[in-house]
Design an enzyme around this catalytic site. Structure first.
Site, PDB file in Angstrom:
ATOM      1  CB  SER A  50     107.860  -6.848  22.603  1.00  0.00           C
ATOM      2  OG  SER A  50     106.639  -6.277  22.942  1.00  0.00           O
ATOM      3  CE  LYS A 110     106.706  -4.460  25.413  1.00  0.00           C
ATOM      4  NZ  LYS A 110     105.507  -5.285  25.253  1.00  0.00           N
ATOM      5  CE1 TYR A 129     106.015  -0.376  25.221  1.00  0.00           C
ATOM      6  CE2 TYR A 129     104.160   0.303  23.874  1.00  0.00           C
ATOM      7  CZ  TYR A 129     104.924  -0.694  24.430  1.00  0.00           C
ATOM      8  OH  TYR A 129     104.610  -2.011  24.203  1.00  0.00           O
ATOM      9  CE1 TYR A 141     104.420 -10.263  22.941  1.00  0.00           C
ATOM     10  CE2 TYR A 141     105.082 -11.872  21.299  1.00  0.00           C
ATOM     11  CZ  TYR A 141     105.045 -10.577  21.751  1.00  0.00           C
ATOM     12  OH  TYR A 141     105.648  -9.606  21.028  1.00  0.00           O
ATOM     13  CB  VAL A 201     104.155  -7.850  17.229  1.00  0.00           C
ATOM     14  CG1 VAL A 201     103.406  -8.399  18.432  1.00  0.00           C
ATOM     15  CG2 VAL A 201     104.384  -6.364  17.349  1.00  0.00           C
TER      16      VAL A 201
HETATM   17  N1  GLU Z   1     104.601  -1.805  20.174  1.00  0.00           N
HETATM   18  C1  GLU Z   1     103.866  -3.027  20.337  1.00  0.00           C
HETATM   19  C2  GLU Z   1     102.670  -2.784  21.245  1.00  0.00           C
HETATM   20  O1  GLU Z   1     102.808  -2.139  22.235  1.00  0.00           O
HETATM   21  C3  GLU Z   1     104.794  -4.033  20.911  1.00  0.00           C
HETATM   22  C4  GLU Z   1     104.126  -5.325  21.025  1.00  0.00           C
HETATM   23  C5  GLU Z   1     105.064  -6.470  20.952  1.00  0.00           C
HETATM   24  O2  GLU Z   1     106.006  -6.516  20.187  1.00  0.00           O
HETATM   25  O3  GLU Z   1     104.769  -7.383  21.732  1.00  0.00           O
HETATM   26  O4  GLU Z   1     101.588  -3.215  20.968  1.00  0.00           O
END
Ligand code: GLU
Length: 310
Positions: free
Chosen positions: A70, A73, A195, A246, A264
């Protein structure tokens, strides 16, 4: 405790933090919902700080590649916002969600418009829009990360991307659900492929501390060109502060006091606007998905240096 001046080297404080972390028991658990991530040792720890002039200080496993997940992002948001500006905000909001990062519930109440760009639904919208504008969202991301980090070897981890795709029902559901509201332009399988590749980028703390520097430089890239307006850089930092960790962004702001984004894979990036950027990695996560040692290390960094936005 000495407050840092602009000429202070970060090396001693990083070494002190690493020693403290080494003595701390309890490191959380690696994410296991993406099987390719589950095998990482939670005792691994690395931390890097990049000065605005590109000097990088590091400790522990700061050159060890890990899965960005993430953290990407932040970069896709910057790349899309640079292209389409405020029109993006008609498709994704800017408020904390108060729900887990992969939740479907809120989307139905809010007509397929995700709360913010850092929950999975919001990140899918951003990647979709970047893909429409560039024809290759994940390639655009990779190219940006390579340039800003100065590391041409950065690449996708096809095994992680395939693993996530094989276990990607939740993200597929989010994509299809938003498509039913007309908030996704590309075919959902194309979007998911983009993604998952995006999330699989493998980077080190050193790479990410450097690649995040444009946010500390108020939108200016490593070569001196402008990616974002000063105002847009502020906007992204603000969304990181309120939504980047989060469902624990309030606690992160309380403890660390910096714009931050976690993933994550166990990485966290953080920004001291006008001063430096940080990246910390340790794969053991707490129950809300943030790296246990990573948050603790950033907490100690701002406490020991006095560098925070507050
Ligand atoms: N690729 C992970 C998902 O979409 C990223 C989640 C993350 O790092 O928060 O579940």
């Amino acid at each position: 405790m000495a407050i840092m001046t602009s000429s202070t080297t970060f090396q001693p404080v990083l070494e002190r933090i690493a020693e403290e972390i080494e003595r701390t028991p309890g490191r959380g658990r690696p994410a296991d919902y993406i099987p390719a991530l589950a095998a990482r040792d939670p005792r691994r720890f690395g931390m890097a700080v990049a000065d605005l002039d590109g000097t990088v200080y590091g400790v522990g496993d700061w050159r060890e590649p890990f899965s960005a997940q993430s953290l990407t992002k932040v970069f896709t948001l910057a790349l899309d916002l640079a292209r389409e500006g405020d029109a993006l905000w008609e498709h994704v909001g800017r408020e904390p969600s108060g729900n887990p990062f992969n939740s479907l519930v809120q989307l139905e109440y809010e007509n397929g418009i995700p709360r913010n760009p850092f929950i999975n639904a919001g990140a899918l919208v951003v990647t979709d829009r970047l893909h429409t504008r560039t024809g290759d969202a994940s390639g655009e991301l990779l190219s940006f990360l390579r340039t800003e980090s100065g590391n041409p070897d950065l690449t996708f981890d096809e095994e992680v991307a395939a693993s996530e795709s094989a276990h990607g029902d939740r993200n597929a559901a989010l994509g299809h659900f938003m498509a039913s509201y007309g908030n996704i332009d590309n075919p959902v399988p194309t979007l998911l492929d983009q993604y998952f590749r995006q999330c699989s980028v493998t980077v080190s703390c050193a790479d990410l501390a450097l690649a995040t520097s444009f946010l500390a430089r108020h939108g200016i890239r490593a070569d001196g060109t402008r990616l974002l307006t000063r105002s847009q850089a502020k906007q992204i930092n603000a969304i990181m502060l309120t939504c980047g960790t989060y469902d624990a962004a309030g606690d992160f702001a309380y403890r660390v006091g910096l714009p931050g984004k976690s993933g994550v894979g166990g990485g966290i990036i953080a920004v001291v606007p006008g001063r430096c950027t940080l990246c910390v990695w340790s794969p053991g996560l707490d129950e809300r998905g943030n790296s246990v040692a990573g948050v603790a290390a950033l907490d100690r960094f701002t406490t020991l240096t006095g560098l925070s936005v507050f």
